[in-house]
Design a protein around this motif. Structure first.
Motif, mmCIF file in Angstrom:
data_model
loop_
_atom_site.group_PDB
_atom_site.id
_atom_site.type_symbol
_atom_site.label_atom_id
_atom_site.label_comp_id
_atom_site.label_asym_id
_atom_site.label_seq_id
_atom_site.Cartn_x
_atom_site.Cartn_y
_atom_site.Cartn_z
ATOM 1 N N GLY A 91 1.142 -1.417 -0.058
ATOM 2 C CA GLY A 91 0.322 -0.077 0.187
ATOM 3 C C GLY A 91 0.850 1.326 0.282
ATOM 4 N N ASP A 92 0.018 2.309 -0.093
ATOM 5 C CA ASP A 92 1.225 3.688 -0.034
ATOM 6 C C ASP A 92 1.344 3.944 1.289
ATOM 7 O OD1 ASP A 92 -1.343 5.337 1.024
ATOM 8 O OD2 ASP A 92 -1.916 5.966 -1.090
ATOM 9 N N TYR A 93 2.202 4.792 1.344
ATOM 10 C CA TYR A 93 2.649 5.511 2.874
ATOM 11 C C TYR A 93 1.173 5.649 4.119
ATOM 12 C CZ TYR A 93 6.743 6.297 1.379
ATOM 13 O OH TYR A 93 7.988 6.492 0.212
ATOM 14 N N ILE A 116 -0.956 2.636 4.821
ATOM 15 C CA ILE A 116 0.439 1.418 5.885
ATOM 16 C C ILE A 116 0.335 1.751 7.532
ATOM 17 C CG2 ILE A 116 2.334 0.632 6.301
ATOM 18 C CD1 ILE A 116 3.131 0.557 3.386
ATOM 19 N N GLU A 117 -0.281 3.216 7.323
ATOM 20 C CA GLU A 117 -0.376 4.303 8.684
ATOM 21 C C GLU A 117 -1.696 3.546 8.934
ATOM 22 O OE1 GLU A 117 2.174 7.558 8.500
ATOM 23 O OE2 GLU A 117 0.533 8.192 7.722
ATOM 24 N N ASN A 118 -2.473 3.763 8.495
ATOM 25 C CA ASN A 118 -3.878 3.613 8.425
ATOM 26 C C ASN A 118 -3.795 2.320 9.108
ATOM 27 O OD1 ASN A 118 -4.697 5.924 8.573
ATOM 28 N ND2 ASN A 118 -5.986 5.694 6.205
ATOM 29 N N TRP A 119 -3.047 0.806 8.155
ATOM 30 C CA TRP A 119 -3.491 -0.466 8.359
ATOM 31 C C TRP A 119 -2.861 -0.697 9.986
ATOM 32 C CZ3 TRP A 119 -1.311 -2.110 3.509
ATOM 33 C CH2 TRP A 119 -2.085 -1.647 2.399
ATOM 34 N N ILE A 120 -2.134 0.300 10.979
ATOM 35 C CA ILE A 120 -0.717 -0.328 11.664
ATOM 36 C C ILE A 120 -1.659 0.459 12.790
ATOM 37 C CG2 ILE A 120 0.951 0.540 13.570
ATOM 38 C CD1 ILE A 120 2.232 0.514 10.726
ATOM 39 N N ALA A 121 -2.289 1.730 12.953
ATOM 40 C CA ALA A 121 -3.190 2.542 13.600
ATOM 41 C C ALA A 121 -4.572 1.762 14.075
ATOM 42 C CB ALA A 121 -3.897 3.691 13.112
ATOM 43 N N THR A 173 6.879 9.642 10.586
ATOM 44 C CA THR A 173 5.696 9.112 10.465
ATOM 45 C C THR A 173 4.663 9.430 11.739
ATOM 46 O OG1 THR A 173 3.931 6.593 9.904
ATOM 47 C CG2 THR A 173 5.497 7.026 11.503
ATOM 48 N N ARG A 174 3.655 9.007 12.272
ATOM 49 C CA ARG A 174 2.454 9.104 13.398
ATOM 50 C C ARG A 174 3.705 8.847 14.205
ATOM 51 N NH1 ARG A 174 -3.429 6.674 11.863
ATOM 52 N NH2 ARG A 174 -3.221 6.478 14.289
ATOM 53 N N SER A 175 2.890 10.075 15.617
ATOM 54 C CA SER A 175 4.306 10.382 16.118
ATOM 55 C C SER A 175 3.874 9.544 17.771
ATOM 56 C CB SER A 175 3.749 11.553 16.965
ATOM 57 O OG SER A 175 2.210 11.887 17.622
ATOM 58 N N ASP A 176 2.306 7.987 17.616
ATOM 59 C CA ASP A 176 2.148 7.901 18.291
ATOM 60 C C ASP A 176 2.630 5.990 17.980
ATOM 61 O OD1 ASP A 176 0.639 7.510 15.945
ATOM 62 O OD2 ASP A 176 -1.153 6.205 17.359
ATOM 63 N N LEU A 231 11.230 1.050 9.273
ATOM 64 C CA LEU A 231 10.092 0.085 10.352
ATOM 65 C C LEU A 231 9.217 1.000 10.730
ATOM 66 C CD1 LEU A 231 8.727 -2.919 9.392
ATOM 67 C CD2 LEU A 231 10.250 -3.027 11.670
ATOM 68 N N ALA A 232 7.394 0.997 11.346
ATOM 69 C CA ALA A 232 6.718 1.656 12.323
ATOM 70 C C ALA A 232 5.559 0.561 12.636
ATOM 71 C CB ALA A 232 5.533 2.577 11.564
ATOM 72 N N LEU A 233 5.386 0.752 13.864
ATOM 73 C CA LEU A 233 4.811 -0.689 14.836
ATOM 74 C C LEU A 233 3.590 0.691 15.674
ATOM 75 C CD1 LEU A 233 8.127 -1.401 15.946
ATOM 76 C CD2 LEU A 233 7.320 -3.750 14.953
ATOM 77 N N PRO A 234 2.659 0.028 15.926
ATOM 78 C CA PRO A 234 2.019 0.437 17.173
ATOM 79 C C PRO A 234 2.381 0.537 18.396
ATOM 80 C CG PRO A 234 1.750 -1.277 16.725
ATOM 81 C CD PRO A 234 2.492 -1.828 15.578
ATOM 82 N N GLY A 235 4.547 -0.290 18.845
ATOM 83 C CA GLY A 235 4.852 0.212 19.544
ATOM 84 C C GLY A 235 5.356 -0.891 20.468
#
Length: 189
Positions: free
Chosen positions: A27-29, A32-37, A50-53, A164-168
């Protein structure tokens, strides 16, 4: 990332953990951000910041390069000044929100003549190879390409940061925590 990094990472990971099931989504950026969130995926490769959270792991600075048709007059130069793109036929890589290519053009106040917009890197390469214009693509995409094009850096380098971005890390499975330790395989042969 999906073409050049993931096969190496997944091969090494699967060798050690053959029973772990995974799904690879492209997906686009913003997708992918929405899928993680939303919890649809546990991690995703994104342009940073990316998103600060999100918790992020920076992986590579990836330089944007000018892609020209073979024989184009600008190909005679080792490095290309951004203003050389003014008025030139141009294939724009973008999808949805603002991309690093759009940011590059705005930063340098460059206005090429956009003939084609797409989010498909390979469509850009094909149209450039056909002589329909020029484009800007990240260096990572330009590895092992079959297209007959000229690739030149800019006089003022511009980079995207891939991470790589993770929800935490507290909110991801043990499998993802282990997957993170395999990210170094992206640079292996």
């Amino acid at each position: 990332v999906a073409t050049h990094w993931m096969p190496k990472i997944i091969r090494a990971f699967q060798n050690d953990y053959p029973g772990i099931q995974y799904e690879l989504l492209l997906g686009d950026y913003s997708e992918i951000e929405n899928w993680i969130a939303d919890g649809r995926v546990e991690c995703g490769f994104l342009r940073l910041p990316t998103r600060s959270d999100f918790e992020t792991i920076s992986l590579q600075r990836d330089e944007l390069m000018l892609v020209l048709p073979k024989g184009h007059p600008l190909a005679a130069q080792d490095r290309i000044a951004p203003e050389a793109l003014n008025g030139q036929p141009f294939m724009l890589l973008e999808h949805g929100g603002k991309t690093e290519v759009s940011e590059f053009l705005e930063l340098h106040q460059v206005k090429p003549s956009v003939r084609f917009s797409t989010w498909d890197d390979y469509a850009i390469l094909s149209t450039v190879e056909s002589g329909l214009g020029m484009g800007i693509l990240p260096r990572l995409i330009l590895q092992r390409i079959p297209y007959k094009v000229e690739i030149r850096p800019f006089t003022e380098p511009f980079y995207r940061e891939i991470g790589l971005a993770l929800p935490g890390r507290k909110n991801v499975s043990t499998a993802v925590k282990r997957f993170v330790s395999y990210l170094h395989y992206r640079n292996s042969n």
